[in-house]
Each structure stands twice: as structure tokens, then as C-alpha cells.
Write a protein that holds these residues in place. Structure first.
Motif, PDB file in Angstrom:
ATOM      1  N   GLY A  97     -57.383  99.405 -52.668  1.00 24.43           N
ATOM      2  CA  GLY A  97     -58.527 100.239 -52.331  1.00 24.43           C
ATOM      3  C   GLY A  97     -58.776 100.235 -50.836  1.00 24.43           C
ATOM      4  O   GLY A  97     -58.040  99.625 -50.064  1.00 24.43           O
ATOM      5  N   ARG A  98     -59.819 100.896 -50.436  1.00 23.36           N
ATOM      6  CA  ARG A  98     -60.152 101.020 -49.017  1.00 23.36           C
ATOM      7  C   ARG A  98     -60.362  99.644 -48.363  1.00 23.36           C
ATOM      8  O   ARG A  98     -59.964  99.417 -47.239  1.00 23.36           O
ATOM      9  CB  ARG A  98     -61.412 101.860 -48.858  1.00 23.36           C
ATOM     10  CG  ARG A  98     -61.796 102.143 -47.429  1.00 23.36           C
ATOM     11  CD  ARG A  98     -63.036 103.017 -47.359  1.00 23.36           C
ATOM     12  NE  ARG A  98     -62.865 104.311 -47.997  1.00 23.36           N
ATOM     13  CZ  ARG A  98     -62.557 105.416 -47.342  1.00 23.36           C
ATOM     14  NH1 ARG A  98     -62.388 105.393 -46.061  1.00 23.36           N
ATOM     15  NH2 ARG A  98     -62.427 106.552 -47.991  1.00 23.36           N
ATOM     16  N   SER A  99     -60.952  98.724 -49.086  1.00 20.89           N
ATOM     17  CA  SER A  99     -61.246  97.420 -48.499  1.00 20.89           C
ATOM     18  C   SER A  99     -60.213  96.346 -48.842  1.00 20.89           C
ATOM     19  O   SER A  99     -60.162  95.319 -48.181  1.00 20.89           O
ATOM     20  CB  SER A  99     -62.633  96.947 -48.918  1.00 20.89           C
ATOM     21  OG  SER A  99     -62.679  96.777 -50.311  1.00 20.89           O
ATOM     22  N   THR A 100     -59.410  96.594 -49.852  1.00 20.90           N
ATOM     23  CA  THR A 100     -58.425  95.602 -50.271  1.00 20.90           C
ATOM     24  C   THR A 100     -57.059  96.260 -50.403  1.00 20.90           C
ATOM     25  O   THR A 100     -56.889  97.165 -51.214  1.00 20.90           O
ATOM     26  CB  THR A 100     -58.814  94.984 -51.631  1.00 20.90           C
ATOM     27  OG1 THR A 100     -60.118  94.426 -51.516  1.00 20.90           O
ATOM     28  CG2 THR A 100     -57.839  93.904 -52.039  1.00 20.90           C
ATOM     29  N   TYR A 101     -56.109  95.807 -49.589  1.00 21.25           N
ATOM     30  CA  TYR A 101     -54.744  96.332 -49.645  1.00 21.25           C
ATOM     31  C   TYR A 101     -53.842  95.342 -50.353  1.00 21.25           C
ATOM     32  O   TYR A 101     -53.913  94.134 -50.103  1.00 21.25           O
ATOM     33  CB  TYR A 101     -54.192  96.553 -48.234  1.00 21.25           C
ATOM     34  CG  TYR A 101     -54.577  97.859 -47.583  1.00 21.25           C
ATOM     35  CD1 TYR A 101     -55.651  98.618 -48.013  1.00 21.25           C
ATOM     36  CD2 TYR A 101     -53.843  98.324 -46.503  1.00 21.25           C
ATOM     37  CE1 TYR A 101     -55.993  99.795 -47.403  1.00 21.25           C
ATOM     38  CE2 TYR A 101     -54.179  99.515 -45.883  1.00 21.25           C
ATOM     39  CZ  TYR A 101     -55.246 100.250 -46.337  1.00 21.25           C
ATOM     40  OH  TYR A 101     -55.577 101.420 -45.730  1.00 21.25           O
ATOM     41  N   ALA A 137     -39.390  89.249 -50.518  1.00 18.02           N
ATOM     42  CA  ALA A 137     -40.643  89.881 -50.100  1.00 18.02           C
ATOM     43  C   ALA A 137     -41.831  88.951 -50.323  1.00 18.02           C
ATOM     44  O   ALA A 137     -41.931  88.293 -51.356  1.00 18.02           O
ATOM     45  CB  ALA A 137     -40.853  91.173 -50.872  1.00 18.02           C
ATOM     46  N   VAL A 138     -42.729  88.951 -49.335  1.00 22.33           N
ATOM     47  CA  VAL A 138     -43.993  88.228 -49.432  1.00 22.33           C
ATOM     48  C   VAL A 138     -45.019  89.200 -50.012  1.00 22.33           C
ATOM     49  O   VAL A 138     -45.179  90.317 -49.510  1.00 22.33           O
ATOM     50  CB  VAL A 138     -44.465  87.734 -48.046  1.00 22.33           C
ATOM     51  CG1 VAL A 138     -45.814  87.041 -48.151  1.00 22.33           C
ATOM     52  CG2 VAL A 138     -43.421  86.822 -47.419  1.00 22.33           C
ATOM     53  N   LEU A 139     -45.694  88.784 -51.056  1.00 22.40           N
ATOM     54  CA  LEU A 139     -46.683  89.614 -51.743  1.00 22.40           C
ATOM     55  C   LEU A 139     -48.069  89.086 -51.405  1.00 22.40           C
ATOM     56  O   LEU A 139     -48.331  87.898 -51.586  1.00 22.40           O
ATOM     57  CB  LEU A 139     -46.428  89.563 -53.245  1.00 22.40           C
ATOM     58  CG  LEU A 139     -44.976  89.895 -53.629  1.00 22.40           C
ATOM     59  CD1 LEU A 139     -44.679  89.432 -55.034  1.00 22.40           C
ATOM     60  CD2 LEU A 139     -44.699  91.362 -53.447  1.00 22.40           C
ATOM     61  N   ALA A 140     -48.923  89.976 -50.908  1.00 24.92           N
ATOM     62  CA  ALA A 140     -50.238  89.520 -50.446  1.00 24.92           C
ATOM     63  C   ALA A 140     -51.318  90.543 -50.739  1.00 24.92           C
ATOM     64  O   ALA A 140     -51.059  91.740 -50.868  1.00 24.92           O
ATOM     65  CB  ALA A 140     -50.196  89.235 -48.945  1.00 24.92           C
ATOM     66  N   VAL A 141     -52.539  90.037 -50.810  1.00 19.87           N
ATOM     67  CA  VAL A 141     -53.735  90.862 -50.904  1.00 19.87           C
ATOM     68  C   VAL A 141     -54.474  90.677 -49.589  1.00 19.87           C
ATOM     69  O   VAL A 141     -54.749  89.547 -49.166  1.00 19.87           O
ATOM     70  CB  VAL A 141     -54.637  90.436 -52.083  1.00 19.87           C
ATOM     71  CG1 VAL A 141     -55.886  91.304 -52.144  1.00 19.87           C
ATOM     72  CG2 VAL A 141     -53.866  90.488 -53.387  1.00 19.87           C
ATOM     73  N   ILE A 142     -54.769  91.792 -48.932  1.00 17.47           N
ATOM     74  CA  ILE A 142     -55.395  91.776 -47.608  1.00 17.47           C
ATOM     75  C   ILE A 142     -56.812  92.323 -47.711  1.00 17.47           C
ATOM     76  O   ILE A 142     -57.017  93.406 -48.261  1.00 17.47           O
ATOM     77  CB  ILE A 142     -54.610  92.681 -46.626  1.00 17.47           C
ATOM     78  CG1 ILE A 142     -53.132  92.347 -46.620  1.00 17.47           C
ATOM     79  CG2 ILE A 142     -55.214  92.661 -45.244  1.00 17.47           C
ATOM     80  CD1 ILE A 142     -52.782  91.048 -45.991  1.00 17.47           C
ATOM     81  N   THR A 168     -47.617  98.984 -48.102  1.00 23.09           N
ATOM     82  CA  THR A 168     -48.554  98.778 -49.203  1.00 23.09           C
ATOM     83  C   THR A 168     -47.785  98.934 -50.509  1.00 23.09           C
ATOM     84  O   THR A 168     -46.734  99.587 -50.567  1.00 23.09           O
ATOM     85  CB  THR A 168     -49.721  99.782 -49.186  1.00 23.09           C
ATOM     86  OG1 THR A 168     -49.215 101.086 -49.460  1.00 23.09           O
ATOM     87  CG2 THR A 168     -50.480  99.745 -47.864  1.00 23.09           C
ATOM     88  N   TRP A 169     -48.317  98.346 -51.553  1.00 19.75           N
ATOM     89  CA  TRP A 169     -47.716  98.465 -52.873  1.00 19.75           C
ATOM     90  C   TRP A 169     -47.697  99.922 -53.309  1.00 19.75           C
ATOM     91  O   TRP A 169     -46.755 100.386 -53.954  1.00 19.75           O
ATOM     92  CB  TRP A 169     -48.460  97.577 -53.865  1.00 19.75           C
ATOM     93  CG  TRP A 169     -47.907  97.554 -55.245  1.00 19.75           C
ATOM     94  CD1 TRP A 169     -48.589  97.830 -56.401  1.00 19.75           C
ATOM     95  CD2 TRP A 169     -46.573  97.213 -55.662  1.00 19.75           C
ATOM     96  NE1 TRP A 169     -47.764  97.679 -57.486  1.00 19.75           N
ATOM     97  CE2 TRP A 169     -46.520  97.306 -57.053  1.00 19.75           C
ATOM     98  CE3 TRP A 169     -45.420  96.846 -54.971  1.00 19.75           C
ATOM     99  CZ2 TRP A 169     -45.369  97.043 -57.788  1.00 19.75           C
ATOM    100  CZ3 TRP A 169     -44.268  96.581 -55.696  1.00 19.75           C
ATOM    101  CH2 TRP A 169     -44.247  96.686 -57.093  1.00 19.75           C
ATOM    102  N   LEU A 170     -48.720 100.687 -52.902  1.00 12.75           N
ATOM    103  CA  LEU A 170     -48.735 102.124 -53.221  1.00 12.75           C
ATOM    104  C   LEU A 170     -47.532 102.823 -52.605  1.00 12.75           C
ATOM    105  O   LEU A 170     -46.884 103.653 -53.260  1.00 12.75           O
ATOM    106  CB  LEU A 170     -50.026 102.776 -52.709  1.00 12.75           C
ATOM    107  CG  LEU A 170     -51.322 102.426 -53.413  1.00 12.75           C
ATOM    108  CD1 LEU A 170     -52.492 103.115 -52.731  1.00 12.75           C
ATOM    109  CD2 LEU A 170     -51.263 102.792 -54.879  1.00 12.75           C
ATOM    110  N   THR A 171     -47.222 102.510 -51.353  1.00 17.94           N
ATOM    111  CA  THR A 171     -46.067 103.125 -50.691  1.00 17.94           C
ATOM    112  C   THR A 171     -44.777 102.701 -51.365  1.00 17.94           C
ATOM    113  O   THR A 171     -43.888 103.528 -51.606  1.00 17.94           O
ATOM    114  CB  THR A 171     -46.053 102.769 -49.191  1.00 17.94           C
ATOM    115  OG1 THR A 171     -47.230 103.308 -48.584  1.00 17.94           O
ATOM    116  CG2 THR A 171     -44.822 103.324 -48.502  1.00 17.94           C
TER     117      THR A 171
END
Length: 179
Positions: A97-101, A137-142, A168-171
């Protein structure tokens, strides 16, 4: 033919030499087939019989530098590697989302492994979910609302050097759909 995604580092769409049509032309000029691009941030898909991925990365990077002056970096993953990542559902139950990538940082060095513990100053902005061995790949929540988020990339570069690129996961999912 193997389908690949090339993740190019340092692409700035405002630079005329870094536009998708020029990037696609370099890949086509190298003899790759079914070349496509997604978004304007260095996401290229293509087909090749070549199975030596480090050789592909080097060939592509030399051509990008020679033809377009792009010195960034090229990281390649196959459709099968990316499909495996999606099948493992690394972000299960989480939403971008806008605040969490939700981010995927591809690491070129296959021997590097997990990044180790986060520095204390990043723990409020970043949550490392894990390291996917198969896709390196490093997987993270930003947390995009936290001003220290920018330090996340700088930290990853201290761990892995500049041969990384983050999407981003979306990309990543959009690129997979184009593969």
C-alpha cells in the motif's frame, strides 16, 4: 528457449538513453527474442537459449554500457525461478500500500546468503521477512511513513555491495505476468 527477466540497476526514465525502446533495442541487437519491457525502471523480459546466467548478465551489461552509457548493473532471473518464488508466497497475508511496501531485493552474488540482523536504527522502518535462496533475494516490508526507510538500501549495499536491485512485489508480479 528460456524466458528471463533482467532487472537493470540505475535506470532513470528522464535520461533519453534509458528509455524502454532503447533498452529493448539493445536486447534485440544481442539476438534475444520476444523482448519486452515493463514500466520505466529497467524491467526487461526476453528469451534466450543461453543457460549461463552470469555470461548473459555480463554480455548485456557490456552492451548497455557501450551502446547507451549505462554503467548500472544487470541481474537476471528465469521465469521458473520467479514462478517458484511466487509459489512460495513470501508475502502471504500482507498487502502492498501507500504506506507499506513489500520489496524484493535481488542479489547478484549467489554465495552471499541472508543479510544478517537489521541495524537497530532500521527496526522501526524495515522488517526482513527472509532470504529466498532460489532467487537470491531479500524479502522485506518497508514502512514508507518512517523517514529512516531510505537507509534500508544503504544498509543492503553495505552487506552486498552495489550488485543488488530492489523492486516492489507488485512490480515483480507484473514482470512475471509478462514472462
Amino acid at each position: 528457449m528460456i524466458r528471463y527477466a533482467a532487472w537493470l540497476r540505475g535506470i532513470m526514465p528522464s535520461n533519453p538513453n534509458m528509455r524502454n525502446e532503447k533498452l529493448r533495442a539493445v536486447f534485440s541487437g544481442l539476438g534475444f527474442e520476444s523482448v519486452g519491457s515493463l514500466l520505466s525502471s529497467g524491467n526487461i523480459v526476453f528469451s534466450s537459449d543461453e543457460t549461463d546466467v552470469p555470461a548473459l548478465e555480463s554480455t548485456i551489461q557490456r552492451a548497455l554500457n557501450a551502446e547507451l552509457g549505462i554503467a548500472g548493473g544487470t541481474i537476471i532471473r528465469s521465469r521458473d525461478e520467479l514462478r517458484g518464488l511466487a509459489d512460495r508466497d513470501p508475502f502471504a497475508g500482507l498487502e502492498h500500500g501507500r504506506s507499506t511496501y513489500l520489496t524484493v531485493t535481488f542479489v547478484k552474488d549467489g554465495e552471499a546468503g541472508p543479510p544478517g540482523p537489521l541495524p537497530a536504527q532500521l527496526t522501526s522502518a524495515v522488517r526482513i521477512l527472509g532470504y529466498d535462496e532460489d532467487t537470491r533475494a531479500v524479502l522485506a516490508v518497508i514502512d514508507n511513513m518512517d523517514p529512516s526507510t531510505a537507509n534500508h538500501m544503504a544498509w543492503l549495499e553495505t552487506v552486498y555491495g552495489k550488485d543488488i536491485t530492489t523492486r516492489t512485489w507488485l512490480t515483480v508480479r507484473k514482470v512475471m505476468a509478462k514472462l
